[in-house]
Design an enzyme around this catalytic site. Sequence first.
Site, PDB file in Angstrom:
ATOM      1  N   SER A  59       2.673  -5.881   0.714  1.00  0.00           N
ATOM      2  CA  SER A  59       1.572  -4.987   1.095  1.00  0.00           C
ATOM      3  C   SER A  59       0.203  -5.665   1.093  1.00  0.00           C
ATOM      4  O   SER A  59      -0.781  -5.043   1.524  1.00  0.00           O
ATOM      5  CB  SER A  59       1.531  -3.764   0.173  1.00  0.00           C
ATOM      6  OG  SER A  59       2.487  -2.807   0.579  1.00  0.00           O
ATOM      7  N   LYS A  75      -1.769  -5.591   4.272  1.00  0.00           N
ATOM      8  CA  LYS A  75      -2.683  -4.519   4.660  1.00  0.00           C
ATOM      9  C   LYS A  75      -4.143  -4.948   4.625  1.00  0.00           C
ATOM     10  O   LYS A  75      -5.009  -4.254   5.188  1.00  0.00           O
ATOM     11  CB  LYS A  75      -2.468  -3.294   3.765  1.00  0.00           C
ATOM     12  CG  LYS A  75      -1.103  -2.613   3.947  1.00  0.00           C
ATOM     13  CD  LYS A  75      -1.039  -1.328   3.149  1.00  0.00           C
ATOM     14  CE  LYS A  75       0.290  -0.599   3.352  1.00  0.00           C
ATOM     15  NZ  LYS A  75       1.363  -1.113   2.507  1.00  0.00           N
ATOM     16  N   SER A  97      -1.773   2.567  -0.996  1.00  0.00           N
ATOM     17  CA  SER A  97      -0.960   1.590  -0.267  1.00  0.00           C
ATOM     18  C   SER A  97      -0.036   2.260   0.733  1.00  0.00           C
ATOM     19  O   SER A  97       1.108   1.842   0.938  1.00  0.00           O
ATOM     20  CB  SER A  97      -0.145   0.721  -1.243  1.00  0.00           C
ATOM     21  OG  SER A  97       0.352  -0.435  -0.580  1.00  0.00           O
TER      22      SER A  97
END
Length: 404
Positions: A85, A88, A145
């Site tokens: 993640s 991102k 997230s």
Amino acid sequence: MLTRRLGLLASALAIGAGPVFAQQKRPAHAGRKAKGDAAGATGSSPADTPLGPVDTAARWAYMQDFDTGASLMEKLADEEMPPSSMTKLMTLYLVYDQLKQGRMKLEDELSVSEKAWRMQGSKMFVPIGGTVKVEDLIRGVVVQSGNDAAIVLAEAIGGSEEQFVEKMNAKAKELRLTHSYFKNCTGWPDPEQHMSCRDIAMLAGDIIRDFPDYYHYDAEKTFRYNGIEQGNRNPMVQKGTADGLKTGHTEAGGFGLVSSSKRNGRRVILVLNGMDSMHQRAEESERLMDWGFFNFEDVTLFSAGDVIENVPVWLGTERAVPLVAGRDVTVTMPRNWRQKARVKLSYDAPLTAPVAKGATVGKLTLTGDGVPNLDVPLMAAADVPRLGLPGRAMAVLSKYVTGT
């Protein structure tokens, strides 16, 4: 002869300094592709630092001083790894860029596709067929997230996630992230998607530097949406020891965290990945961030207008011209820096008139045992025109008679 100011600096440096670091350049060399699982044999090996090896449980690690770009810790920092993640961050960079350009507004409502709604993993829980404000989606990505939130943003900007990913890869090249390649906007596992620790740190620094109006979202500890309140997944934000940025976890990448902390006016960025648990990620990130602040400091050697030396000028309307660095010279050094570093000036003397203000006429070099060389160009701080013919004749005659 050195000026009194430089002499004092030279004597101070002669009795103290550890490694000194100039501004780091973004590397152009190729990295290596990560092999095997994150919890591989390299997890327990130490990281390289200017102070010697430092143990870390992370498989990949990189620490950087935000203001000087100095590298404080490296462990497979350029190896391509699963970023999970932490991907991102690039999604957010493109969103913030749209906002900064005025092509998107925080209050804009974006439509939620079935693809976004069905996305698994961490979620913001966006409503299928509904709309969500851009600002809420940003919080959904940063704090929660949310994979679903990231896809809503990607589809709005790119038309589809696939087209948005093309923008991600184009921006990676523009930002010189030489070990990054994206296949999706969320960090969902894909064998072709990769970043390096150094690239993640540089991207984090770009976000903080380029978008100060939006970085504050990273420090939010909770966000409530659709009746569901979720805490920020960044353990250092929760504890107040960092003000951003992003966690990550996949089976292949292990547990990772890119964090940034500012203490006493100095900011440090730390990237760790390939750890075994959330607990280990939190503990290791805080320990190493404390280590970076405790062992290093930013030192301003000179300010832009400081006169470093006065150099004689031959056949000029002035007998000497002051030399300046022309910019603040700030470097990151271990706290024992006064023990090893040395300073040296190099220039041709006397200079021959005319001398133009801003012309590079010398160099200051900082060296020492274990100290990477730092070269600072020195510039003339004033114009010194050439004497007219009578004046030059008198100067030549004076030199012939007196030897000066």
